[in-house]
Design an enzyme around this catalytic site. Structure first.
Site, PDB file in Angstrom:
ATOM      1  N   LYS A   1       0.823  -1.312  -0.122  1.00 11.93           N
ATOM      2  CA  LYS A   1      -0.065  -0.033  -0.044  1.00 11.93           C
ATOM      3  C   LYS A   1       0.870   1.240  -0.168  1.00 11.93           C
ATOM      4  O   LYS A   1       0.646   2.141  -0.925  1.00 11.93           O
ATOM      5  CB  LYS A   1      -0.849  -0.141   1.181  1.00 11.93           C
ATOM      6  CG  LYS A   1      -1.834  -0.985   1.371  1.00 11.93           C
ATOM      7  CD  LYS A   1      -2.840  -0.656   2.567  1.00 11.93           C
ATOM      8  CE  LYS A   1      -2.272  -0.889   3.651  1.00 11.93           C
ATOM      9  NZ  LYS A   1      -1.906  -2.183   4.231  1.00 11.93           N
TER      10      LYS A   1
ATOM     11  N   ARG B   1      -9.772   1.406   9.005  1.00  9.21           N
ATOM     12  CA  ARG B   1      -9.413  -0.201   8.964  1.00  9.21           C
ATOM     13  C   ARG B   1     -10.629  -0.765   9.815  1.00  9.21           C
ATOM     14  O   ARG B   1     -10.575  -2.041  10.328  1.00  9.21           O
ATOM     15  CB  ARG B   1      -8.192  -0.161   9.707  1.00  9.21           C
ATOM     16  CG  ARG B   1      -7.008  -0.481   9.182  1.00  9.21           C
ATOM     17  CD  ARG B   1      -5.796  -0.429   9.904  1.00  9.21           C
ATOM     18  NE  ARG B   1      -4.829  -1.191   9.694  1.00  9.21           N
ATOM     19  CZ  ARG B   1      -3.529  -0.493   9.057  1.00  9.21           C
ATOM     20  NH1 ARG B   1      -3.473   0.510   8.918  1.00  9.21           N
ATOM     21  NH2 ARG B   1      -2.631  -1.263   8.731  1.00  9.21           N
TER      22      ARG B   1
ATOM     23  N   ARG C   1      11.204  -6.893   4.514  1.00 10.66           N
ATOM     24  CA  ARG C   1      11.219  -5.556   5.202  1.00 10.66           C
ATOM     25  C   ARG C   1      11.529  -5.579   6.732  1.00 10.66           C
ATOM     26  O   ARG C   1      12.052  -4.538   6.806  1.00 10.66           O
ATOM     27  CB  ARG C   1       9.785  -5.108   5.131  1.00 10.66           C
ATOM     28  CG  ARG C   1       9.355  -3.500   5.862  1.00 10.66           C
ATOM     29  CD  ARG C   1       8.196  -2.774   5.265  1.00 10.66           C
ATOM     30  NE  ARG C   1       7.087  -3.593   6.271  1.00 10.66           N
ATOM     31  CZ  ARG C   1       5.848  -3.318   6.230  1.00 10.66           C
ATOM     32  NH1 ARG C   1       5.399  -2.405   5.146  1.00 10.66           N
ATOM     33  NH2 ARG C   1       4.979  -3.641   7.387  1.00 10.66           N
TER      34      ARG C   1
ATOM     35  N   ARG D   1      11.432  -2.247  11.205  1.00 11.40           N
ATOM     36  CA  ARG D   1      10.244  -2.053  11.905  1.00 11.40           C
ATOM     37  C   ARG D   1       9.858  -2.952  13.260  1.00 11.40           C
ATOM     38  O   ARG D   1      10.068  -4.270  12.946  1.00 11.40           O
ATOM     39  CB  ARG D   1       8.892  -2.033  11.019  1.00 11.40           C
ATOM     40  CG  ARG D   1       8.625  -0.558  10.494  1.00 11.40           C
ATOM     41  CD  ARG D   1       7.618  -0.757   9.549  1.00 11.40           C
ATOM     42  NE  ARG D   1       6.282  -1.225  10.119  1.00 11.40           N
ATOM     43  CZ  ARG D   1       5.207  -1.132   9.313  1.00 11.40           C
ATOM     44  NH1 ARG D   1       4.972  -0.420   8.318  1.00 11.40           N
ATOM     45  NH2 ARG D   1       4.010  -1.667   9.946  1.00 11.40           N
TER      46      ARG D   1
ATOM     47  N   ARG E   1      -1.277  -8.866  13.082  1.00 12.66           N
ATOM     48  CA  ARG E   1      -1.673  -7.952  12.197  1.00 12.66           C
ATOM     49  C   ARG E   1      -2.638  -8.617  11.367  1.00 12.66           C
ATOM     50  O   ARG E   1      -3.646  -7.940  10.676  1.00 12.66           O
ATOM     51  CB  ARG E   1      -0.892  -7.235  11.697  1.00 12.66           C
ATOM     52  CG  ARG E   1      -0.296  -6.185  12.649  1.00 12.66           C
ATOM     53  CD  ARG E   1       1.250  -5.611  12.352  1.00 12.66           C
ATOM     54  NE  ARG E   1       1.454  -5.114  10.948  1.00 12.66           N
ATOM     55  CZ  ARG E   1       2.669  -5.534  10.521  1.00 12.66           C
ATOM     56  NH1 ARG E   1       3.485  -6.066  11.097  1.00 12.66           N
ATOM     57  NH2 ARG E   1       2.874  -4.765   9.189  1.00 12.66           N
TER      58      ARG E   1
END
Ligand code: ADP
Length: 191
Positions: free
Chosen positions: A13, A88, A127, A133, A144
Site C-alpha cells: 500500500k 480499518r 522488510r 520495524r 496484524r
C-alpha cells in the site's frame, strides 16, 4: 480526487500510495506513517499509539479518527487525498463518511490490493530486515494479519455495496501494479 487504498499488511500500500497520490497531485496520508513519526518524536500521541502498534493491535478508533480529521483539514488536502491504512474498522468507515460529506464531497474509489498469503509473509520478513520495524516480528505480523481478516476485510463488502470498490491484483512488479491501479481508476469520474 478522494481515494482510499486498502489491502492486508505487506500488500504494498505505502509504495503504491505515493505513486498514485503524486499522479493526482494530492497528499498520500498514511496513518501508520503518522503514528510512527509521532512515536519517534515522543509526542503524547506517539506514546499512546506505540503500546498498540508494538503488539500489532489497532490504535483505538477515537485516537485514530481525530488524527485523520485533523490531517485532512489541512490546506494541502483540500483538493483531495489518498488515505493509506485508513479506514480499518467499520466505525472508521462511518467517521470518514461523515468527514467527507461535511465538505460536500464524496469518496471516489476504494482500491483494494489483493495478494497471496505466502508472498505477503516473504515481503514482510524482508522488510523487517531492511527497515527494522518493531512490528515486523513473526508473532506480531500474524496478529496484524488476523486483525485485518476480522476487522478490515469486511470493509471490502461495504465499499462494494457503495459501488466504489476497485479490486486490483497486487502481485508482480511495482510498476505493473501501479499501472493496474491507474487502469482501474480511469473509469472513475472526478468529483
Ligand atoms: P501495515 O499495513 O503494514 O500493517 P501500517 O504502517 O499501515 O502497517 O500500520 C502500522 C500500525 O499502525 C498498525 O498495526 C496499527 O497499530 C496502527 N494503525 C495504522 N492505521 C490504523 C488505523 N486506521 N486504525 C488503527 N490503527 C492503525
Amino acid at each position: 480526487m478522494r481515494l482510499i487504498l486498502m489491502g492486508p499488511p505487506g500488500a504494498g500500500k505505502g509504495t503504491q500510495a505515493k505513486f498514485v497520490a503524486d499522479h493526482f497531485g494530492i497528499p498520500a496520508i498514511s496513518t501508520g506513517d503518522i503514528f510512527r513519526a509521532n512515536v519517534s518524536q515522543g509526542t503524547p500521541l506517539g506514546v499512546e499509539a506505540k503500546r498498540y502498534m508494538d503488539a500489532g493491535e489497532y490504535v483505538p478508533d477515537k485516537v485514530t479518527n481525530l488524527m485523520v480529521r485533523n490531517r485532512i483539514d489541512e490546506p494541502d488536502a483540500q483538493p483531495g487525498f489518498l488515505l493509506d491504512g485508513y479506514p480499518r474498522t467499520l466505525a472508521q468507515v462511518e467517521e470518514l463518511d461523515g468527514m467527507i460529506a461535511f465538505t460536500g464531497h464524496r469518496l471516489d474509489a476504494a482500491v483494494v490490493l489483493t495478494v497471496d498469503d505466502d508472498e505477503i509473509v516473504q515481503r514482510l520478513l524482508q522488510r523487517a530486515q531492511v527497515e527494522g520495524r518493531a512490528d515486523d516480528t513473526e508473532e506480531v505480523i500474524r496478529r496484524r494479519q488476523e486483525l485485518y481478516a476480522q476487522e478490515t476485510e469486511p470493509l471490502i463488502d461495504v465499499y462494494r455495496k457503495h459501488g466504489i470498490l476497485l479490486e486490483v491484483d497486487g502481485m508482480g512488479d511495482v510498476e505493473v501494479v501501479t499501472q493496474r491501479i491507474f487502469d482501474a481508476l480511469d473509469v472513475i469520474p472526478e468529483s
